[in-house]
Design a protein around this motif. Structure first.
Motif, PDB file in Angstrom:
ATOM      1  N   VAL A  71       0.838  -1.203   0.000  1.00  0.00           N
ATOM      2  CA  VAL A  71       0.000   0.000   0.000  1.00  0.00           C
ATOM      3  C   VAL A  71       0.873   1.253   0.000  1.00  0.00           C
ATOM      4  N   ILE A  72       1.903   1.251   0.847  1.00  0.00           N
ATOM      5  CA  ILE A  72       2.813   2.407   0.895  1.00  0.00           C
ATOM      6  C   ILE A  72       3.588   2.526  -0.417  1.00  0.00           C
ATOM      7  N   TYR A  73       4.106   1.412  -0.906  1.00  0.00           N
ATOM      8  CA  TYR A  73       4.929   1.427  -2.123  1.00  0.00           C
ATOM      9  C   TYR A  73       4.143   1.976  -3.315  1.00  0.00           C
ATOM     10  N   ASN A  74       2.874   1.585  -3.422  1.00  0.00           N
ATOM     11  CA  ASN A  74       2.055   2.008  -4.569  1.00  0.00           C
ATOM     12  C   ASN A  74       1.203   3.233  -4.274  1.00  0.00           C
ATOM     13  N   GLN A  75       1.421   3.830  -3.105  1.00  0.00           N
ATOM     14  CA  GLN A  75       0.753   5.079  -2.718  1.00  0.00           C
ATOM     15  C   GLN A  75      -0.777   4.989  -2.828  1.00  0.00           C
ATOM     16  N   VAL A  76      -1.325   3.902  -2.317  1.00  0.00           N
ATOM     17  CA  VAL A  76      -2.770   3.720  -2.309  1.00  0.00           C
ATOM     18  C   VAL A  76      -3.343   4.459  -1.094  1.00  0.00           C
ATOM     19  N   PRO A  77      -4.262   5.394  -1.284  1.00  0.00           N
ATOM     20  CA  PRO A  77      -4.834   6.109  -0.136  1.00  0.00           C
ATOM     21  C   PRO A  77      -5.596   5.147   0.775  1.00  0.00           C
ATOM     22  N   VAL A  78      -5.490   5.401   2.087  1.00  0.00           N
ATOM     23  CA  VAL A  78      -6.216   4.625   3.087  1.00  0.00           C
ATOM     24  C   VAL A  78      -7.029   5.587   3.939  1.00  0.00           C
ATOM     25  N   ILE A  79      -8.334   5.365   3.987  1.00  0.00           N
ATOM     26  CA  ILE A  79      -9.255   6.220   4.740  1.00  0.00           C
ATOM     27  C   ILE A  79      -9.816   5.430   5.907  1.00  0.00           C
ATOM     28  N   ARG A  80      -9.892   6.086   7.067  1.00  0.00           N
ATOM     29  CA  ARG A  80     -10.673   5.550   8.181  1.00  0.00           C
ATOM     30  C   ARG A  80     -11.976   6.341   8.235  1.00  0.00           C
ATOM     31  N   ARG A  81     -13.104   5.651   7.978  1.00  0.00           N
ATOM     32  CA  ARG A  81     -14.388   6.342   7.917  1.00  0.00           C
ATOM     33  C   ARG A  81     -15.020   6.437   9.302  1.00  0.00           C
ATOM     34  N   PHE A  82     -16.122   7.146   9.383  1.00  0.00           N
ATOM     35  CA  PHE A  82     -16.778   7.404  10.662  1.00  0.00           C
ATOM     36  C   PHE A  82     -17.742   6.308  11.078  1.00  0.00           C
ATOM     37  N   THR A  83     -18.008   5.347  10.193  1.00  0.00           N
ATOM     38  CA  THR A  83     -18.929   4.259  10.508  1.00  0.00           C
ATOM     39  C   THR A  83     -18.160   2.973  10.779  1.00  0.00           C
ATOM     40  N   GLY A  84     -18.875   1.962  11.276  1.00  0.00           N
ATOM     41  CA  GLY A  84     -18.253   0.670  11.538  1.00  0.00           C
ATOM     42  C   GLY A  84     -18.087  -0.129  10.263  1.00  0.00           C
ATOM     43  N   GLY A  85     -18.140  -1.461  10.400  1.00  0.00           N
ATOM     44  CA  GLY A  85     -18.054  -2.299   9.216  1.00  0.00           C
ATOM     45  C   GLY A  85     -16.632  -2.669   8.851  1.00  0.00           C
ATOM     46  N   LEU A 246      -5.353   8.297   6.369  1.00  0.00           N
ATOM     47  CA  LEU A 246      -4.221   7.956   7.214  1.00  0.00           C
ATOM     48  C   LEU A 246      -2.943   8.432   6.540  1.00  0.00           C
ATOM     49  N   THR A 247      -2.027   8.954   7.322  1.00  0.00           N
ATOM     50  CA  THR A 247      -0.780   9.464   6.760  1.00  0.00           C
ATOM     51  C   THR A 247       0.206   8.324   6.502  1.00  0.00           C
ATOM     52  N   LYS A 248       1.177   8.604   5.663  1.00  0.00           N
ATOM     53  CA  LYS A 248       2.239   7.631   5.400  1.00  0.00           C
ATOM     54  C   LYS A 248       2.960   7.286   6.689  1.00  0.00           C
ATOM     55  N   GLU A 249       3.150   8.292   7.541  1.00  0.00           N
ATOM     56  CA  GLU A 249       3.845   8.057   8.815  1.00  0.00           C
ATOM     57  C   GLU A 249       3.057   7.100   9.703  1.00  0.00           C
ATOM     58  N   GLU A 250       1.740   7.252   9.724  1.00  0.00           N
ATOM     59  CA  GLU A 250       0.912   6.342  10.516  1.00  0.00           C
ATOM     60  C   GLU A 250       1.013   4.915   9.998  1.00  0.00           C
ATOM     61  N   LEU A 251       0.989   4.760   8.686  1.00  0.00           N
ATOM     62  CA  LEU A 251       1.085   3.429   8.102  1.00  0.00           C
ATOM     63  C   LEU A 251       2.467   2.819   8.361  1.00  0.00           C
ATOM     64  N   GLU A 252       3.511   3.620   8.250  1.00  0.00           N
ATOM     65  CA  GLU A 252       4.865   3.114   8.517  1.00  0.00           C
ATOM     66  C   GLU A 252       5.006   2.686   9.971  1.00  0.00           C
ATOM     67  N   LYS A 253       4.375   3.429  10.879  1.00  0.00           N
ATOM     68  CA  LYS A 253       4.411   3.058  12.297  1.00  0.00           C
ATOM     69  C   LYS A 253       3.716   1.725  12.517  1.00  0.00           C
ATOM     70  N   GLU A 254       2.580   1.533  11.845  1.00  0.00           N
ATOM     71  CA  GLU A 254       1.876   0.254  11.937  1.00  0.00           C
ATOM     72  C   GLU A 254       2.737  -0.884  11.391  1.00  0.00           C
ATOM     73  N   LEU A 255       3.447  -0.615  10.290  1.00  0.00           N
ATOM     74  CA  LEU A 255       4.281  -1.631   9.684  1.00  0.00           C
ATOM     75  C   LEU A 255       5.422  -2.016  10.627  1.00  0.00           C
ATOM     76  N   LEU A 256       6.027  -1.033  11.258  1.00  0.00           N
ATOM     77  CA  LEU A 256       7.107  -1.303  12.196  1.00  0.00           C
ATOM     78  C   LEU A 256       6.612  -2.125  13.388  1.00  0.00           C
ATOM     79  N   SER A 257       5.367  -1.854  13.813  1.00  0.00           N
ATOM     80  CA  SER A 257       4.844  -2.570  14.974  1.00  0.00           C
ATOM     81  C   SER A 257       4.637  -4.051  14.677  1.00  0.00           C
ATOM     82  N   THR A 258       4.464  -4.399  13.406  1.00  0.00           N
ATOM     83  CA  THR A 258       4.253  -5.802  13.048  1.00  0.00           C
ATOM     84  C   THR A 258       5.562  -6.550  12.841  1.00  0.00           C
ATOM     85  N   THR A 259       6.653  -5.816  12.646  1.00  0.00           N
ATOM     86  CA  THR A 259       7.953  -6.445  12.393  1.00  0.00           C
ATOM     87  C   THR A 259       8.877  -6.371  13.597  1.00  0.00           C
ATOM     88  N   ALA A 260       8.432  -5.621  14.627  1.00  0.00           N
ATOM     89  CA  ALA A 260       9.297  -5.451  15.819  1.00  0.00           C
ATOM     90  C   ALA A 260       9.406  -6.773  16.592  1.00  0.00           C
TER      91      ALA A 260
END
Length: 260
Positions: A71-85, A246-260
């Motif tokens: 997602v980061i490599y291909n610059q795909v936007p990621v949105i967190r919406r206000f509803t569930g699902g 979601l910002t690139k920084e937020e996504l990178e932080k999530e990625l680091l948390s999965t590889t730590a």
């Protein structure tokens, strides 16, 4: 049906907004504005969003739901919406249908997720049953056990929203951005995205026919009153949207948390 006939039949009025290619984040901002700061009933129809975009529910965790590195490599936007699902990837071939209603809009409807879901299932069954074996399976719309419509909701004290992403068509490769979710409906049976999904275009003759059938179904419950999207801005309704990219920084932080 005109407003005079609406009074005679006692059907509530629903404002209808038809849009083409409005970015999904702009649409989500509009929806939340109308849900939280208005009192009328609304149907919003938007055909397509300009670029492939991942949309997650309000509590979705990127590390569990998307393949962050690609997602980061291909610059795909990621949105967190206000509803569930759940999480979806939408694009220019997705048809978005949103219903925003007051408590009294649908007689005897209890404002809880499952009754609202069941009512919309009946609504779309009326619109789509001629084209295949349509069913509401758990929280999905399906043809022949294959999902083509994903739903999300939000319910406030006096209002509710139910919005659907209909997969008219999609690029199968884009589904690789999504992980198999940790929680999935039982009827999925661990099927991959490719095995689990279908394209509406393989069942329904055209987008226009689907939209026409949907509006005809809605007109059994409401009097539809066309409104231009630009006219909503003139209402001067204050709001503070919570759906966001979601910002690139937020996504990178999530990625680091999965590889730590």
């Amino acid at each position: 049906m005109n407003l005079h006939n609406a009074k005679k039949t006692a059907l509530p009025i629903m404002n209808l907004v038809r849009m083409q290619g409005v970015p999904i984040l702009d649409q989500l901002h509009l929806e939340e504005r109308l849900l939280r700061s208005d009192f009328k009933n609304w149907c919003i129809l938007n055909v397509g969003t300009p670029q492939p975009t991942i949309v997650m529910g309000v509590s979705g965790k990127p590390s569990e739901l998307i393949n962050i590195k690609s997602v980061i490599y291909n610059q795909v936007p990621v949105i967190r919406r206000f509803t569930g699902g759940g999480t979806v990837i939408v694009d220019k071939e997705t048809i978005f249908v949103t219903l925003i209603c007051s408590r009294q809009a649908v007689p005897l409807l209890n404002l809880y997720p499952q009754p609202i879901m069941s009512w919309t299932g009946t609504l779309y069954h009326d619109a789509l049953s001629d084209f295949g074996k349509f069913q509401l399976r758990e929280n999905d719309y399906v043809f022949n056990n294959l999902k083509f419509g994903g739903n999300a909701q939000s319910i406030t004290k006096n209002r509710w929203i139910h919005h659907t992403s209909f997969l008219w068509d999609y690029d199968v490769k884009n589904m690789d951005y999504l992980k198999h979710p940790p929680r999935s409906p039982k009827y999925r049976l661990e099927r991959s995205h490719e095995e689990f999904l279908c394209k509406m275009k393989d069942f329904v003759p055209s987008k226009l026919i689907f939209i026409e059938k949907t509006l005809n179904s809605l007109q059994k419950h409401f009097v539809l009153q066309p409104i231009q999207a630009d006219d909503i801005n003139a209402l001067n309704i204050p709001y503070a949207p919570s759906s966001r990219l979601l910002t690139k920084e937020e996504l990178e932080k999530e990625l680091l948390s999965t590889t730590a």
